[in-house]
Design a protein around this motif. Sequence first.
Motif, PDB file in Angstrom:
ATOM      1  N   GLY A  25      14.090  10.673  -3.687  1.00 26.96           N
ATOM      2  CA  GLY A  25      14.250  10.697  -2.243  1.00 26.96           C
ATOM      3  C   GLY A  25      13.320  11.693  -1.569  1.00 26.96           C
ATOM      4  N   PHE A  26      13.169  12.868  -2.178  1.00 22.15           N
ATOM      5  CA  PHE A  26      12.289  13.892  -1.624  1.00 22.15           C
ATOM      6  C   PHE A  26      10.835  13.422  -1.645  1.00 22.15           C
ATOM      7  N   LEU A  27      10.409  12.839  -2.752  1.00 22.20           N
ATOM      8  CA  LEU A  27       9.007  12.416  -2.892  1.00 22.20           C
ATOM      9  C   LEU A  27       8.675  11.259  -1.959  1.00 22.20           C
ATOM     10  N   PHE A  28       9.583  10.308  -1.817  1.00 16.98           N
ATOM     11  CA  PHE A  28       9.322   9.211  -0.888  1.00 16.98           C
ATOM     12  C   PHE A  28       9.300   9.711   0.556  1.00 16.98           C
ATOM     13  N   ALA A  29      10.163  10.684   0.884  1.00 14.95           N
ATOM     14  CA  ALA A  29      10.125  11.280   2.217  1.00 14.95           C
ATOM     15  C   ALA A  29       8.783  11.981   2.443  1.00 14.95           C
ATOM     16  N   ALA A  30       8.296  12.677   1.399  1.00 11.53           N
ATOM     17  CA  ALA A  30       7.000  13.352   1.494  1.00 11.53           C
ATOM     18  C   ALA A  30       5.874  12.337   1.683  1.00 11.53           C
ATOM     19  N   PHE A  31       6.029  11.144   1.113  1.00  8.01           N
ATOM     20  CA  PHE A  31       5.033  10.087   1.314  1.00  8.01           C
ATOM     21  C   PHE A  31       4.891   9.757   2.800  1.00  8.01           C
ATOM     22  N   PHE A  32       6.014   9.571   3.481  1.00  7.45           N
ATOM     23  CA  PHE A  32       5.963   9.238   4.903  1.00  7.45           C
ATOM     24  C   PHE A  32       5.436  10.405   5.730  1.00  7.45           C
ATOM     25  N   LEU A  33       5.802  11.627   5.345  1.00  3.83           N
ATOM     26  CA  LEU A  33       5.285  12.793   6.069  1.00  3.83           C
ATOM     27  C   LEU A  33       3.774  12.905   5.902  1.00  3.83           C
ATOM     28  N   ALA A  34       3.281  12.658   4.690  1.00  7.24           N
ATOM     29  CA  ALA A  34       1.840  12.731   4.458  1.00  7.24           C
ATOM     30  C   ALA A  34       1.103  11.645   5.235  1.00  7.24           C
ATOM     31  N   ARG A  35       1.697  10.462   5.330  1.00  9.96           N
ATOM     32  CA  ARG A  35       1.087   9.411   6.150  1.00  9.96           C
ATOM     33  C   ARG A  35       1.019   9.855   7.608  1.00  9.96           C
ATOM     34  N   GLY A  36       2.088  10.487   8.084  1.00  9.43           N
ATOM     35  CA  GLY A  36       2.086  10.983   9.447  1.00  9.43           C
ATOM     36  C   GLY A  36       1.030  12.060   9.669  1.00  9.43           C
ATOM     37  N   LEU A  37       0.853  12.936   8.684  1.00 10.52           N
ATOM     38  CA  LEU A  37      -0.175  13.975   8.789  1.00 10.52           C
ATOM     39  C   LEU A  37      -1.571  13.365   8.806  1.00 10.52           C
ATOM     40  N   GLN A  38      -1.758  12.293   8.048  1.00 12.38           N
ATOM     41  CA  GLN A  38      -3.065  11.633   8.036  1.00 12.38           C
ATOM     42  C   GLN A  38      -3.359  11.002   9.392  1.00 12.38           C
ATOM     43  N   ILE A  39      -2.349  10.389   9.991  1.00 14.17           N
ATOM     44  CA  ILE A  39      -2.535   9.790  11.314  1.00 14.17           C
ATOM     45  C   ILE A  39      -2.796  10.867  12.362  1.00 14.17           C
ATOM     46  N   GLN A  40      -2.095  11.978  12.237  1.00 14.06           N
ATOM     47  CA  GLN A  40      -2.210  13.035  13.235  1.00 14.06           C
ATOM     48  C   GLN A  40      -3.529  13.797  13.116  1.00 14.06           C
ATOM     49  N   THR A  41      -3.956  14.078  11.884  1.00 18.36           N
ATOM     50  CA  THR A  41      -5.149  14.907  11.684  1.00 18.36           C
ATOM     51  C   THR A  41      -6.411  14.093  11.450  1.00 18.36           C
ATOM     52  N   GLY A  42      -6.263  12.847  10.965  1.00 14.93           N
ATOM     53  CA  GLY A  42      -7.427  12.036  10.641  1.00 14.93           C
ATOM     54  C   GLY A  42      -8.091  12.427   9.336  1.00 14.93           C
ATOM     55  N   ASN A  43      -7.464  13.314   8.567  1.00  9.99           N
ATOM     56  CA  ASN A  43      -8.020  13.774   7.293  1.00  9.99           C
ATOM     57  C   ASN A  43      -7.620  12.798   6.191  1.00  9.99           C
ATOM     58  N   TRP A  44      -8.608  12.219   5.502  1.00 10.59           N
ATOM     59  CA  TRP A  44      -8.326  11.199   4.487  1.00 10.59           C
ATOM     60  C   TRP A  44      -7.610  11.783   3.273  1.00 10.59           C
ATOM     61  N   LEU A  45      -7.671  13.102   3.084  1.00  6.46           N
ATOM     62  CA  LEU A  45      -6.987  13.702   1.939  1.00  6.46           C
ATOM     63  C   LEU A  45      -5.474  13.509   2.016  1.00  6.46           C
ATOM     64  N   TRP A  46      -4.956  13.399   3.234  1.00  7.21           N
ATOM     65  CA  TRP A  46      -3.519  13.215   3.366  1.00  7.21           C
ATOM     66  C   TRP A  46      -3.079  11.838   2.902  1.00  7.21           C
ATOM     67  N   ILE A  47      -3.909  10.836   3.078  1.00 11.94           N
ATOM     68  CA  ILE A  47      -3.538   9.502   2.586  1.00 11.94           C
ATOM     69  C   ILE A  47      -3.534   9.495   1.066  1.00 11.94           C
ATOM     70  N   LEU A  48      -4.485  10.227   0.445  1.00 13.81           N
ATOM     71  CA  LEU A  48      -4.468  10.375  -1.016  1.00 13.81           C
ATOM     72  C   LEU A  48      -3.208  11.103  -1.453  1.00 13.81           C
ATOM     73  N   THR A  49      -2.873  12.158  -0.745  1.00  8.49           N
ATOM     74  CA  THR A  49      -1.660  12.914  -1.049  1.00  8.49           C
ATOM     75  C   THR A  49      -0.424  12.035  -0.908  1.00  8.49           C
ATOM     76  N   ALA A  50      -0.419  11.175   0.100  1.00  8.25           N
ATOM     77  CA  ALA A  50       0.730  10.296   0.326  1.00  8.25           C
ATOM     78  C   ALA A  50       0.966   9.400  -0.884  1.00  8.25           C
ATOM     79  N   TYR A  51      -0.102   8.828  -1.426  1.00 10.76           N
ATOM     80  CA  TYR A  51       0.076   7.924  -2.554  1.00 10.76           C
ATOM     81  C   TYR A  51       0.395   8.662  -3.844  1.00 10.76           C
ATOM     82  N   ILE A  52      -0.005   9.926  -3.945  1.00  9.37           N
ATOM     83  CA  ILE A  52       0.426  10.743  -5.075  1.00  9.37           C
ATOM     84  C   ILE A  52       1.937  10.945  -5.012  1.00  9.37           C
ATOM     85  N   CYS A  53       2.438  11.243  -3.814  1.00  8.96           N
ATOM     86  CA  CYS A  53       3.880  11.400  -3.633  1.00  8.96           C
ATOM     87  C   CYS A  53       4.618  10.098  -3.933  1.00  8.96           C
TER      88      CYS A  53
END
Length: 261
Positions: free
Chosen positions: A199-227
């Motif tokens: 549950g924590f990791l899947f929640a972190a996935f959505f948060l990382a997607r949100g950070l990628q949308i907000q910042t435009g940094n592609w590293l967050w989308i990579l982080t999202a899929y790691i989560c």
Amino acid sequence: MRSASLEERIFGVLIFVHILVYEVAFFHFTDEWKDLVWAWKMFFPVACFTYWLRERSAAQRSPYISSYKMWFVCLMAWTALPSAISTEPTGGILQWIKQLPRLCFFLGVVGLFLRAPALRESVAKMIVAWAVLSVIQYVAMIYADISGDIYLDAIILPNGGIFAGPFGILGNVTADVFVEGYRLIRLAGFWHEPSNASGFLFAAFFLARGLQIQTGNWLWILTAYICMAGGFACLSNAGYLAFGVALAFGGLVQRKTQLPV
């Protein structure tokens, strides 16, 4: 967007600590932490609630906050009766009362984020960072398992739980499963069990997607899929169900918002 003050930044870090107090098994499997953990869970939400008192006029205009309070009241009403008529009504009522600090914590976090919106990103980054570290920990455990016996230096906590590696650094291995003689290591990290980790990791996935949308940094989308990969590595049906429901609900919300007014 103004920068957060030192006091607000400290509260932001303590919010993350509060999340870990609920999530990390070491705080619950050892008697040494029991009283301190109980006191923290009771008093820190009250401290957070001061921010709600400061910002409640702005928050009350949000339909999301009103909806949350309505559903929370429904939840408390629904759980009151079975708590009262259980075989141990005193214990049931105490468990029921424990939900109130969670409401204070939620409203306090809302108030803090209203005062210092920049903290939303900071707290989200801390949650995602913890999730990524848990996936790295899982990879290290698999490597250690291939190289040798991960149970050799494991820590067995007095109230249950086996944590592999020196000082338990490789995480919880209590819930590993065996299939035809082969052991499948489930990602559990420092959580109670894989379902909590999932549950924590899947929640972190959505948060990382949100950070990628907000910042435009592609590293967050990579982080999202790691989560997300870590969430699937937990091998938890409860986690899979929650993830699927979240995706379906997100799809419905997106379709609704795209409808012409």
